[in-house]
Motif scaffolding. Structure first.
Motif, PDB file in Angstrom:
ATOM      1  N   TYR A   1      11.168   4.904 -10.935  1.00 27.17           N
ATOM      2  CA  TYR A   1      11.317   4.754  -9.495  1.00 27.17           C
ATOM      3  C   TYR A   1      12.448   5.637  -8.957  1.00 27.17           C
TER       4      TYR A   1
ATOM      5  N   LYS B   1      12.048   8.651  -6.238  1.00 28.46           N
ATOM      6  CA  LYS B   1      12.767   8.560  -4.969  1.00 28.46           C
ATOM      7  C   LYS B   1      13.748   9.725  -4.853  1.00 28.46           C
TER       8      LYS B   1
ATOM      9  N   TYR C   1       9.949  11.900  -3.051  1.00 24.67           N
ATOM     10  CA  TYR C   1       8.510  11.586  -3.032  1.00 24.67           C
ATOM     11  C   TYR C   1       7.624  12.827  -3.025  1.00 24.67           C
TER      12      TYR C   1
ATOM     13  N   TYR D   1       0.441   8.167  -4.150  1.00 25.02           N
ATOM     14  CA  TYR D   1       1.385   7.171  -4.667  1.00 25.02           C
ATOM     15  C   TYR D   1       0.702   5.821  -4.735  1.00 25.02           C
ATOM     16  N   GLU D   2       0.275   5.482  -5.958  1.00 23.76           N
ATOM     17  CA  GLU D   2      -0.422   4.214  -6.139  1.00 23.76           C
ATOM     18  C   GLU D   2       0.536   3.090  -6.446  1.00 23.76           C
TER      19      GLU D   2
ATOM     20  N   LYS E   1       5.969   2.599  -3.222  1.00 25.69           N
ATOM     21  CA  LYS E   1       5.825   2.639  -1.775  1.00 25.69           C
ATOM     22  C   LYS E   1       6.767   3.716  -1.248  1.00 25.69           C
TER      23      LYS E   1
ATOM     24  N   ALA F   1       9.196   5.674   1.099  1.00 28.30           N
ATOM     25  CA  ALA F   1      10.160   5.292   2.118  1.00 28.30           C
ATOM     26  C   ALA F   1      11.039   6.481   2.445  1.00 28.30           C
TER      27      ALA F   1
END
Lengths: 669, 279, 252
Positions: A98, A102, A106, A658-659, A662, A664
């Motif tokens: 993650y 990030k 992304y 992006y499965e 999420k 942001a």
């Protein structure tokens, strides 16, 4: 051609395991019949060559340095990330995955990044088993530190020389295979073209840098692990020899080049001192934990400092602009690399730079507050609750020395200024390139049989790389990905037999290299290679650097195009082809940088958003922060070569889905 | 593998250098303790020294040690020469400009030269004393003059603590055989044994009218050379044998430095004392 | 930063190739910024030479931040120049004065033959490493967990200090005997100090020393020049450790 990323089906956490279990294998008795070429011996190349040699393939490894141990991975300072959770602070494979996505704003591929996080732990196990002396705590277990952009301690390190220790580990594994005769090492060789037979990568043309001889080497698969292209800017933290040639040559033979505009600018480097400067030196990011970054509030103070009439220590506290603390009160001096870099540029462009060089580019990194506060703490810890100023300063300096002694010494050696007494001068510099050759999940480029690993590919860092992740990716690719995916490819080649270097394709490639060399040597121009390289760097830094805009990029494309023509008309390369000729080596590399530079500007122009290392001035929010456009630009931009005119390259888009994460916005206020 | 490694490899040569070197340091201590007796004055000084010399040349254990010493000297020298030749070969082309004094001390760079000088000294020294003691047919035996009945008489001192009048020998009643043994000339029976007067040989050597001063100066010079050789050699031997431990390094270094100064100094004091002070 | 400009005279070893005989050539170079690194000064010289249609001076260099070990150069009689604990690329021109004459020569050792000008062949170091400078573990990643065997911090730190060697060859260049024992000692020590390396310590030290001897390096006479000139401050303690390891290995 439609881009097929070959991402396996299934849940993200099972993709790699399932996929790996179904890849084709090559039986041990067949492996010696198969040749593999590895270009580059950094973390990715050395680990790949060692692993494939150990499996039993015939490996030929190439590097342009005098020894594989000198590849520029060696210069990485900070550390290597791994989701071991040894510090029991809640780390996991998912969190590393993650954070990396990030951190990359992304723009990276989920499946690749998750695989990277999955194998990260194995890397540490492997390195320890190989005798890499990581830092340990008093209990004898491995120590960790934390790094920018994350909330856990997952970075393994060996003082400020982690890259060196990891590379020497991979080099030792490679040396073992060379000693056993399973890897043939070609030092001081530079790959100058790839050879395709029936559409597949079947060999390379390499120049022996000592004799100038052009050599044909055939193989059933070719792995390119030749690093990044930061030297397109002339000045960068890359090694002098770091180049894009291997990657660019395969691009010209059909490999797509992805996201060339994603370049990481590191905020804390020693500023440029003059026109003869050859490279920029990084000061570890860790310094921002203790240093405060500032420039004078008044322009006249900045001018006086540049003129040598004022010293930074004479500027009153109230006259200093701690601009990161002012703009980003929550993260302050610890904002991510791209944010800190742009803020420094903004101040210097506005006329507040403090360095006495051509561009006045430089800001202060000041440790005086830290010296006082740590000095006080130390005095208290010693039971002295009423220390004098002198005592405080003395203890504070001791604390700094313990923590950053090496870096302070290095700074002093280079600049001849004592950073304990006067603030360091720093400025951002080109450091790492996230873009690179487009590869699928197997790390295979759009040329079948041509694989690309490490910084040379584009795959894992999206638009911005987190600290301590480059080492992780290089070793993951070489040790734990390529051995599987390359074998899968080679399973179809067990009956092929040796590839003959007498094939017309080899002759053709060799001739084209030869004619390029002859062209340079007979050019008889008037200017040196460096003259053009510096000019290119200047255009790149000013127009395709930390902040870009449409007009500048269009100018850059035109200027580079012109410069390229001028270069080929007017460059002077002394010496002959059949000897060690460093000017010729540089000329061949700069020729490729010229073409790449133009493509970088084109890629930056088409990407009408700001993401990670790519900042378009037109796409920022009211406070000057990056503004992504996920609707229109959530794709990998992969360029296809269309002949001499770089402007004709065509863009292919690989949509990023992006499965599992999420999307942001990044916010550091 | 292991066997050839212990003889041929570069590291093994260092071990042998170190081991023989350290053994020779021990020898120096023994030799020095004995020789310091030459600084003694008084009635029994000569006798004590000669007694010691006799012991050193006859005791089987000492004999064994002396052979070990000869071997060590030879091996140390030969090994040193081999190393030096190899080391010269390792740099066939030298530097045009070199500044070795900025990273090394003089003695450490000149061990071969110092060692060669020491070897020359050892040979000379052995010719001067050792060969005389062992082979010289004219080696004097220790005599004393004693007043007997108001008449001064010359007597040989004998190993049983007695005397043998010189006159007896001169008159032919007593024969000296095997350089030290007194035989009854008629009965052909060994009666007593005298002491080789090494003390006298030594004193005469350094007090020689013509050469005494030069000999003294050369001996002192040789001890300077030895001092420099030891200055580097002593602690270097420990390093070669792998005996390097931060806890003890400074102890070894300092002891080596003291050793390299004190031992040659004491050795050098002997000829100086004999030449200038001894009456 | 306040940089001055100085004029210097360079006496540089030029040699066309391995077979040719070389000689010292003299060059005048003006307006050298004291903020330049030594290698940037050589860049400047080469630009000047190329401008004069002459062949530039060939020298090895890469990272220019003191870690890759590629740069070498014997400057005014010392490996990596007058300063200590740095490589040539970290040496700056402020260490010199206006009007200075600077000698620049390649490393000199039988085992490091000159290739061209200031470039020497250091592959002997690679071959020593190939003879045993590794732990024989496969690269599967399926070894035991990294924390399965604790290593005393003291040992890990000593091991790291030995492993910090950059393989530049300054030890060989500055040793009057052209000995490579600091390099080999450092590598032997790095592994000997770690439990992972202990398993094959006997064979390793025997093999590496054998290869070192075959390459034609000289013997150590403990002058200590290597330790002084080593840009990474590798300690002589590592040579002693190798001596110890080898002694034990020989009589095993």
């Amino acid at each position: 051609m439609k881009l097929d990323s070959k991402i396996p089906e299934g849940h993200i956490s099972e993709k790699w395991t399932n996929y790996k279990d179904h890849l084709k294998l090559v039986a041990p008795n067949n492996r010696p019949k198969i040749d593999v070429i590895v270009v580059g011996t950094g973390l990715a190349g050395a680990s790949a060559a060692a692993s494939l040699g150990e499996m039993g393939y015939n490996v030929k490894a190439f590097c342009f340095q005098d020894s594989p141990r000198r590849a520029h991975s060696i210069a990485a300072q900070g550390g290597i990330n791994a989701a071991k959770n040894y510090q029991n602070d809640g780390d996991s494979v998912y969190r590393l995955f993650y954070d990396t996505i990030k951190g990359g704003d992304y723009r990276a591929r989920e499946a690749n990044v998750h695989r990277l996080a999955e194998v990260s732990g194995n890397i540490i196990d492997q390195c320890v088993a190989q005798g890499v002396p990581f830092a340990r705590d008093y209990g004898g277990l491995l120590d960790n530190r934390s790094f920018g952009g994350v909330q856990v301690q997952r970075t393994f390190y060996a003082a400020g020389q982690t890259g060196q220790q990891l590379l020497l580990g991979a080099y030792s594994a490679l040396s073992r295979q060379i000693g056993l005769g399973r890897v043939q090492m070609y030092n001081r060789h530079e790959m100058l073209d790839i050879v395709k037979v029936d559409g597949k990568a079947r060999g390379i043309i390499a120049r022996n840098l000592l004799t100038g001889e052009l050599e044909r080497h055939s193989a059933h698969a070719v792995i390119i692990a030749s690093g990044g292209y930061g030297n397109v800017y002339f000045l960068s933290t890359n090694a002098m020899g770091s180049n894009v040639t291997a990657a660019w040559k395969i691009h010209k033979k059909g490999a797509y080049f992805a996201n060339p505009c994603y370049v990481q600018i590191h905020p804390t480097c020693i500023p440029v001192h003059g026109t003869n400067q050859s490279k920029l030196t990084l000061m570890s990011e860790s310094l921002r934990n203790s240093g405060r970054i500032w420039v004078p509030k008044k322009k006249e103070d900045a001018e006086a400092i540049r003129a040598g009439k004022l010293k930074p220590t004479q500027i009153a506290e109230a006259d200093r602009d701690y601009y990161l603390e002012r703009r980003y009160p929550a993260f302050g001096n610890l904002v991510p690399r791209d944010v800190a870099s742009r803020a420094a540029k903004e101040r210097c462009d506005a006329g507040y730079g403090i360095e006495d060089n051509d561009t006045n580019e430089g800001v202060y990194l000041d440790f005086s507050s830290e010296i006082v506060s740590k000095g006080k703490q130390a005095a208290y810890a010693q039971g002295n609750h009423n220390p004098s100023d002198e005592e405080v300063i003395k203890l504070g300096k001791q604390w700094i020395e313990e923590k950053y002694g090496n870096l302070f010494q290095m700074y002093q050696k280079i600049t001849d200024e004592n950073p304990y007494e006067t603030p360091m001068k720093i400025y951002p510099a080109v450091h790492y390139t996230m873009g690179g050759v487009w590869v699928d999940y197997n790390l295979q480029s759009t040329i079948p049989g041509c694989f690309v690993a490490g910084e040379a590919n584009f795959s894992d860092h999206g638009a911005n790389r987190l600290g301590a992740s480059a080492l992780m990716q290089g070793l993951a690719d070489g040790y734990f990905v390529l051995p599987y995916t390359v074998s899968d490819y080679l399973a179809n080649d067990i009956r092929t037999g040796k590839i003959s270097t007498d094939l017309p394709e080899f002759a053709e490639a060799e001739n084209s290299v030869k004619s390029q060399i002859d062209k340079f040597l007979s050019n008889n121009g008037s200017k040196s290679v460096d003259h053009f390289h510096k000019k290119l760097g200047h255009i790149m830094w000013n127009k395709v650097g930390m902040a870009r805009n449409e007009q500048g990029l269009k100018e850059a494309i035109r200027e580079i195009d012109e410069l390229r023509k001028e270069f080929h008309n007017d460059v002077y390369v002394p010496g002959t082809a059949n000897e060690l000729n460093t000017e010729l080596e540089k000329a061949l590399r700069v020729a490729d940088f010229m073409e790449l530079g133009q493509l970088m500007a084109m890629d930056a122009l088409q990407r009408k958003e700001s993401a990670g290392g790519h900042f378009r001035e037109e796409y920022q929010d009211s406070e000057g922060e990056t503004l992504r456009d996920d609707e229109n630009f959530s794709f990998v931009g992969a360029w296809e070569y269309q002949g001499d005119d770089i402007n004709k390259e065509t863009l292919h888009k690989e949509e990023l889905n992006y499965e599992f994460i999420k999307i942001a916005a990044r916010n550091y206020k | 593998m292991a066997k050839s490694a212990l003889l041929k490899s570069s590291l093994a040569k260092k071990y042998w250098m170190a081991l023989t070197g350290l053994f020779l340091c021990l020898f120096l201590i023994g030799h020095l303790i004995g020789n310091l007796q030459l600084l003694a004055t008084g009635e029994n000084a000569a006798l004590n020294f000669n007694k010691y010399a006799l012991f050193m040349t006859t005791n089987p254990a000492v004999k064994l040690l002396s052979y070990l010493t000869y071997f060590s000297i030879l091996f140390h020298a030969v090994d040193g020469i081999v190393l030096t030749v190899q080391n010269k070969k390792a740099r066939p082309v030298g530097y045009v400009k070199n500044s070795p004094s900025s990273n090394t001390v003089w003695a450490s760079r000149n061990m071969a030269v110092l060692g060669t000088l020491i070897l020359v000294f050892i040979v000379t020294h052995m010719v001067n004393f050792w060969a005389v003691m062992h082979f010289d047919k004219n080696m004097p035996l220790q005599k004393v003059k004693i007043e007997v009945n108001g008449m001064e008489q010359e007597l040989y001192l004998t190993t049983d603590g007695g005397y043998m009048p010189v006159a007896q020998v001169e008159q032919g009643n007593i024969e000296i055989k095997h350089r030290t043994e007194f035989y009854d000339a008629n009965a052909h029976v060994k009666i007593k044994e005298g002491y080789k007067d090494l003390y006298k040989v030594t004193v005469d050597f350094f007090k020689h009218e013509k050469w005494g001063l030069i000999a003294t100066i050369l001996y002192v010079f040789a001890m300077f050379v030895l001092a420099f050789h030891l200055y580097h050699g002593f602690s270097s031997a420990f390093q070669s044998l792998g005996l390097n431990n931060p806890k003890y390094n400074s102890l070894i270094k300092n002891f080596g430095k003291a050793f390299s100064v004190v031992v040659p100094l004491l050795f050098a004091s002997i000829p100086v004392f004999i030449h200038f002070i001894l009456k | 930063m306040a940089s001055k400009y100085i004029n210097i005279t360079l006496k540089i070893w030029r040699q066309k190739d391995a077979k040719s005989k070389g000689q010292i050539e003299t060059y005048k170079l003006d307006n050298v910024s004291t903020s330049s690194s030594f290698l940037e000064m050589l860049d400047q010289l080469n630009e000047q030479l190329v401008g004069e249609r002459k062949e530039p001076v060939a020298f090895d260099h890469d990272c220019r931040e003191g870690i890759c070990g590629m740069c070498s150069l014997y400057i005014n009689g010392r490996a990596h120049g007058p300063d200590t604990k740095i490589t040539t690329c970290q040496l700056h021109m402020r260490s010199f004065k206006d009007g200075d004459t600077i000698y620049v020569e390649p490393w000199r050792s039988k085992a490091f033959p000159v290739i061209k000008d200031l470039i020497v062949d250091r592959t002997a170091f690679d071959r020593i490493q190939q003879a045993g400078g590794f732990v024989s573990v496969n690269t599967s990643g399926r070894t035991m967990d990294a924390n399965a065997i604790p290593v005393a911090k003291h040992d890990a730190d000593r091991s790291f200090e030995a492993a910090a060697c950059i393989g530049c060859g300054a030890c060989v260049a500055s040793c009057k005997n052209g000995s490579a024992m600091l390099f080999v000692g450092a590598k032997v020590s790095q592994y000997a100090l770690l439990p992972q390396g202990k398993v094959e310590a006997t064979q390793r030290v025997l093999n590496m020393v054998r290869q070192m001897d075959e390459e034609g390096f000289g013997n150590c006479t403990n002058t200590g020049a290597c330790e002084v000139e080593c840009p990474k401050g590798i300690s002589l303690e590592n040579i002693a450790r190798m001596n110890r390891e080898y002694l034990v290995a020989s009589i095993k």
